[in-house]
Design a protein around this motif. Structure first.
Motif, PDB file in Angstrom:
ATOM      1  N   PHE A  29       0.830  -1.200   0.000  1.00  0.00           N
ATOM      2  CA  PHE A  29       0.000   0.000   0.000  1.00  0.00           C
ATOM      3  C   PHE A  29       0.868   1.255   0.000  1.00  0.00           C
ATOM      4  O   PHE A  29       0.547   2.233  -0.666  1.00  0.00           O
ATOM      5  N   GLU A  30       1.949   1.226   0.759  1.00  0.00           N
ATOM      6  CA  GLU A  30       2.829   2.393   0.818  1.00  0.00           C
ATOM      7  C   GLU A  30       3.519   2.636  -0.521  1.00  0.00           C
ATOM      8  O   GLU A  30       3.866   3.774  -0.850  1.00  0.00           O
ATOM      9  N   GLY A  31       3.717   1.587  -1.287  1.00  0.00           N
ATOM     10  CA  GLY A  31       4.419   1.704  -2.555  1.00  0.00           C
ATOM     11  C   GLY A  31       3.531   2.091  -3.730  1.00  0.00           C
ATOM     12  O   GLY A  31       4.029   2.300  -4.828  1.00  0.00           O
ATOM     13  N   LEU A  32       2.234   2.195  -3.503  1.00  0.00           N
ATOM     14  CA  LEU A  32       1.338   2.561  -4.598  1.00  0.00           C
ATOM     15  C   LEU A  32       1.540   4.014  -5.008  1.00  0.00           C
ATOM     16  O   LEU A  32       1.706   4.892  -4.165  1.00  0.00           O
ATOM     17  N   GLU A  33       1.499   4.236  -6.300  1.00  0.00           N
ATOM     18  CA  GLU A  33       1.588   5.603  -6.803  1.00  0.00           C
ATOM     19  C   GLU A  33       0.257   6.308  -6.583  1.00  0.00           C
ATOM     20  O   GLU A  33      -0.789   5.677  -6.494  1.00  0.00           O
ATOM     21  N   LYS A  34       0.319   7.612  -6.547  1.00  0.00           N
ATOM     22  CA  LYS A  34      -0.925   8.368  -6.484  1.00  0.00           C
ATOM     23  C   LYS A  34      -1.634   8.200  -7.821  1.00  0.00           C
ATOM     24  O   LYS A  34      -1.022   8.316  -8.879  1.00  0.00           O
ATOM     25  N   LEU A  35      -2.918   7.915  -7.771  1.00  0.00           N
ATOM     26  CA  LEU A  35      -3.668   7.645  -8.991  1.00  0.00           C
ATOM     27  C   LEU A  35      -3.687   8.842  -9.932  1.00  0.00           C
ATOM     28  O   LEU A  35      -3.610   8.688 -11.149  1.00  0.00           O
ATOM     29  N   TYR A  39      -2.812   8.470 -13.854  1.00  0.00           N
ATOM     30  CA  TYR A  39      -3.889   8.451 -14.845  1.00  0.00           C
ATOM     31  C   TYR A  39      -4.580   9.794 -15.058  1.00  0.00           C
ATOM     32  O   TYR A  39      -5.435   9.913 -15.929  1.00  0.00           O
ATOM     33  N   GLY A  40      -4.260  10.781 -14.251  1.00  0.00           N
ATOM     34  CA  GLY A  40      -4.984  12.054 -14.291  1.00  0.00           C
ATOM     35  C   GLY A  40      -5.092  12.670 -15.663  1.00  0.00           C
ATOM     36  O   GLY A  40      -6.167  13.145 -16.060  1.00  0.00           O
ATOM     37  N   ASP A  41      -4.032  12.683 -16.436  1.00  0.00           N
ATOM     38  CA  ASP A  41      -4.051  13.314 -17.754  1.00  0.00           C
ATOM     39  C   ASP A  41      -4.847  12.521 -18.788  1.00  0.00           C
ATOM     40  O   ASP A  41      -5.250  13.071 -19.818  1.00  0.00           O
ATOM     41  N   ASP A  42      -5.093  11.268 -18.533  1.00  0.00           N
ATOM     42  CA  ASP A  42      -5.790  10.420 -19.501  1.00  0.00           C
ATOM     43  C   ASP A  42      -7.248  10.830 -19.706  1.00  0.00           C
ATOM     44  O   ASP A  42      -7.841  10.522 -20.732  1.00  0.00           O
ATOM     45  N   PHE A  43      -7.836  11.527 -18.737  1.00  0.00           N
ATOM     46  CA  PHE A  43      -9.244  11.888 -18.832  1.00  0.00           C
ATOM     47  C   PHE A  43      -9.470  13.230 -19.536  1.00  0.00           C
ATOM     48  O   PHE A  43     -10.586  13.543 -19.900  1.00  0.00           O
ATOM     49  N   GLY A  44      -8.418  13.992 -19.663  1.00  0.00           N
ATOM     50  CA  GLY A  44      -8.568  15.304 -20.300  1.00  0.00           C
ATOM     51  C   GLY A  44      -9.291  16.272 -19.368  1.00  0.00           C
ATOM     52  O   GLY A  44      -9.316  16.106 -18.157  1.00  0.00           O
ATOM     53  N   GLN A  45      -9.899  17.281 -19.943  1.00  0.00           N
ATOM     54  CA  GLN A  45     -10.603  18.304 -19.160  1.00  0.00           C
ATOM     55  C   GLN A  45     -12.111  18.039 -19.238  1.00  0.00           C
ATOM     56  O   GLN A  45     -12.842  18.722 -19.948  1.00  0.00           O
ATOM     57  N   GLU A  50     -12.736  15.357 -13.256  1.00  0.00           N
ATOM     58  CA  GLU A  50     -13.003  15.891 -11.911  1.00  0.00           C
ATOM     59  C   GLU A  50     -13.458  14.783 -10.962  1.00  0.00           C
ATOM     60  O   GLU A  50     -13.026  14.726  -9.811  1.00  0.00           O
ATOM     61  N   LYS A  51     -14.328  13.931 -11.459  1.00  0.00           N
ATOM     62  CA  LYS A  51     -14.816  12.810 -10.634  1.00  0.00           C
ATOM     63  C   LYS A  51     -13.653  11.887 -10.267  1.00  0.00           C
ATOM     64  O   LYS A  51     -13.540  11.430  -9.138  1.00  0.00           O
ATOM     65  N   PHE A  52     -12.798  11.608 -11.247  1.00  0.00           N
ATOM     66  CA  PHE A  52     -11.651  10.753 -10.982  1.00  0.00           C
ATOM     67  C   PHE A  52     -10.722  11.405  -9.964  1.00  0.00           C
ATOM     68  O   PHE A  52     -10.217  10.737  -9.065  1.00  0.00           O
ATOM     69  N   GLU A  53     -10.512  12.699 -10.079  1.00  0.00           N
ATOM     70  CA  GLU A  53      -9.647  13.400  -9.127  1.00  0.00           C
ATOM     71  C   GLU A  53     -10.230  13.342  -7.714  1.00  0.00           C
ATOM     72  O   GLU A  53      -9.507  13.137  -6.747  1.00  0.00           O
ATOM     73  N   ASP A  54     -11.549  13.493  -7.597  1.00  0.00           N
ATOM     74  CA  ASP A  54     -12.206  13.358  -6.286  1.00  0.00           C
ATOM     75  C   ASP A  54     -12.007  11.947  -5.734  1.00  0.00           C
ATOM     76  O   ASP A  54     -11.666  11.762  -4.571  1.00  0.00           O
ATOM     77  N   PHE A  55     -12.242  10.949  -6.607  1.00  0.00           N
ATOM     78  CA  PHE A  55     -12.060   9.560  -6.188  1.00  0.00           C
ATOM     79  C   PHE A  55     -10.626   9.319  -5.738  1.00  0.00           C
ATOM     80  O   PHE A  55     -10.376   8.718  -4.688  1.00  0.00           O
ATOM     81  N   GLY A  57      -8.376  11.408  -4.670  1.00  0.00           N
ATOM     82  CA  GLY A  57      -8.086  12.088  -3.411  1.00  0.00           C
ATOM     83  C   GLY A  57      -8.657  11.339  -2.219  1.00  0.00           C
ATOM     84  O   GLY A  57      -7.990  11.163  -1.194  1.00  0.00           O
ATOM     85  N   ASN A  58      -9.902  10.883  -2.359  1.00  0.00           N
ATOM     86  CA  ASN A  58     -10.525  10.100  -1.280  1.00  0.00           C
ATOM     87  C   ASN A  58      -9.798   8.780  -1.079  1.00  0.00           C
ATOM     88  O   ASN A  58      -9.599   8.335   0.058  1.00  0.00           O
ATOM     89  N   TRP A  59      -9.412   8.135  -2.177  1.00  0.00           N
ATOM     90  CA  TRP A  59      -8.680   6.871  -2.090  1.00  0.00           C
ATOM     91  C   TRP A  59      -7.368   7.075  -1.349  1.00  0.00           C
ATOM     92  O   TRP A  59      -6.979   6.255  -0.515  1.00  0.00           O
ATOM     93  N   GLU A  60      -6.675   8.176  -1.622  1.00  0.00           N
ATOM     94  CA  GLU A  60      -5.394   8.453  -0.967  1.00  0.00           C
ATOM     95  C   GLU A  60      -5.581   8.544   0.551  1.00  0.00           C
ATOM     96  O   GLU A  60      -4.827   7.954   1.319  1.00  0.00           O
ATOM     97  N   ILE A  61      -6.606   9.266   0.965  1.00  0.00           N
ATOM     98  CA  ILE A  61      -6.885   9.420   2.405  1.00  0.00           C
ATOM     99  C   ILE A  61      -7.226   8.062   3.017  1.00  0.00           C
ATOM    100  O   ILE A  61      -6.689   7.685   4.067  1.00  0.00           O
ATOM    101  N   LYS A  62      -8.121   7.335   2.391  1.00  0.00           N
ATOM    102  CA  LYS A  62      -8.544   6.032   2.925  1.00  0.00           C
ATOM    103  C   LYS A  62      -7.397   5.031   2.896  1.00  0.00           C
ATOM    104  O   LYS A  62      -7.262   4.206   3.794  1.00  0.00           O
ATOM    105  N   ARG A  63      -6.570   5.089   1.864  1.00  0.00           N
ATOM    106  CA  ARG A  63      -5.429   4.183   1.777  1.00  0.00           C
ATOM    107  C   ARG A  63      -4.464   4.434   2.931  1.00  0.00           C
ATOM    108  O   ARG A  63      -3.959   3.493   3.543  1.00  0.00           O
ATOM    109  N   GLU A  64      -4.233   5.693   3.256  1.00  0.00           N
ATOM    110  CA  GLU A  64      -3.354   6.023   4.384  1.00  0.00           C
ATOM    111  C   GLU A  64      -3.952   5.514   5.695  1.00  0.00           C
ATOM    112  O   GLU A  64      -3.238   4.963   6.538  1.00  0.00           O
ATOM    113  N   GLU A  65      -5.267   5.678   5.872  1.00  0.00           N
ATOM    114  CA  GLU A  65      -5.924   5.170   7.079  1.00  0.00           C
ATOM    115  C   GLU A  65      -5.829   3.648   7.144  1.00  0.00           C
ATOM    116  O   GLU A  65      -5.522   3.076   8.200  1.00  0.00           O
ATOM    117  N   LEU A  66      -6.099   3.009   6.021  1.00  0.00           N
ATOM    118  CA  LEU A  66      -6.043   1.545   5.966  1.00  0.00           C
ATOM    119  C   LEU A  66      -4.630   1.040   6.220  1.00  0.00           C
ATOM    120  O   LEU A  66      -4.434   0.053   6.940  1.00  0.00           O
TER     121      LEU A  66
END
Length: 108
Positions: A29-35, A39-45, A50-55, A57-66
């Motif tokens: 888990f510690e070795g995972l890259e930030k999503l 992949y951020g640029d793959d979605f374009g504008q 935006e939804k992926f960025e929200d996801f 960000g939430n995943w990063e927080i939950k991953r740290e807690e986990l």
């Protein structure tokens, strides 16, 4: 854990393995890259970006807690195995001492 007539049986290898396995999961888990970095640029504008960025960000927080919770469980499993082994050795020593009354006793 199982029991017969009030006796508890523990498989120390399983408990130790659990501690080691959880430690490995934590490292993964510690070795995972930030999503968003990967992949951020793959979605374009788009709204999807935006939804992926929200996801992400939430995943990063939950991953740290986990990761923190997994680390705690790994430490508990390792400490439990060590404590059970220590108790087992003390009981074995006490039984040997009781069977051989001539054997020197600790503390005497």
């Amino acid at each position: 854990m199982g029991g017969e007539a009030g006796h508890t049986k523990l498989d120390l290898d399983v408990i130790k393995g659990m501690g080691t396995g959880l430690g490995n999961v934590k490292k993964a888990f510690e070795g995972l890259e930030k999503l968003t970095q990967k992949y951020g640029d793959d979605f374009g504008q788009t709204d999807l970006a935006e939804k992926f960025e929200d996801f992400a960000g939430n995943w990063e927080i939950k991953r740290e807690e986990l990761t923190s919770e997994i680390d705690t469980l790994a430490k508990i499993a390792k400490a439990a195995a060590e404590a059970y082994e220590d108790i087992d050795h003390q009981l074995a020593e006490a039984i040997r001492g009781a069977q051989d009354p001539k054997a020197p006793r600790k503390g005497k």
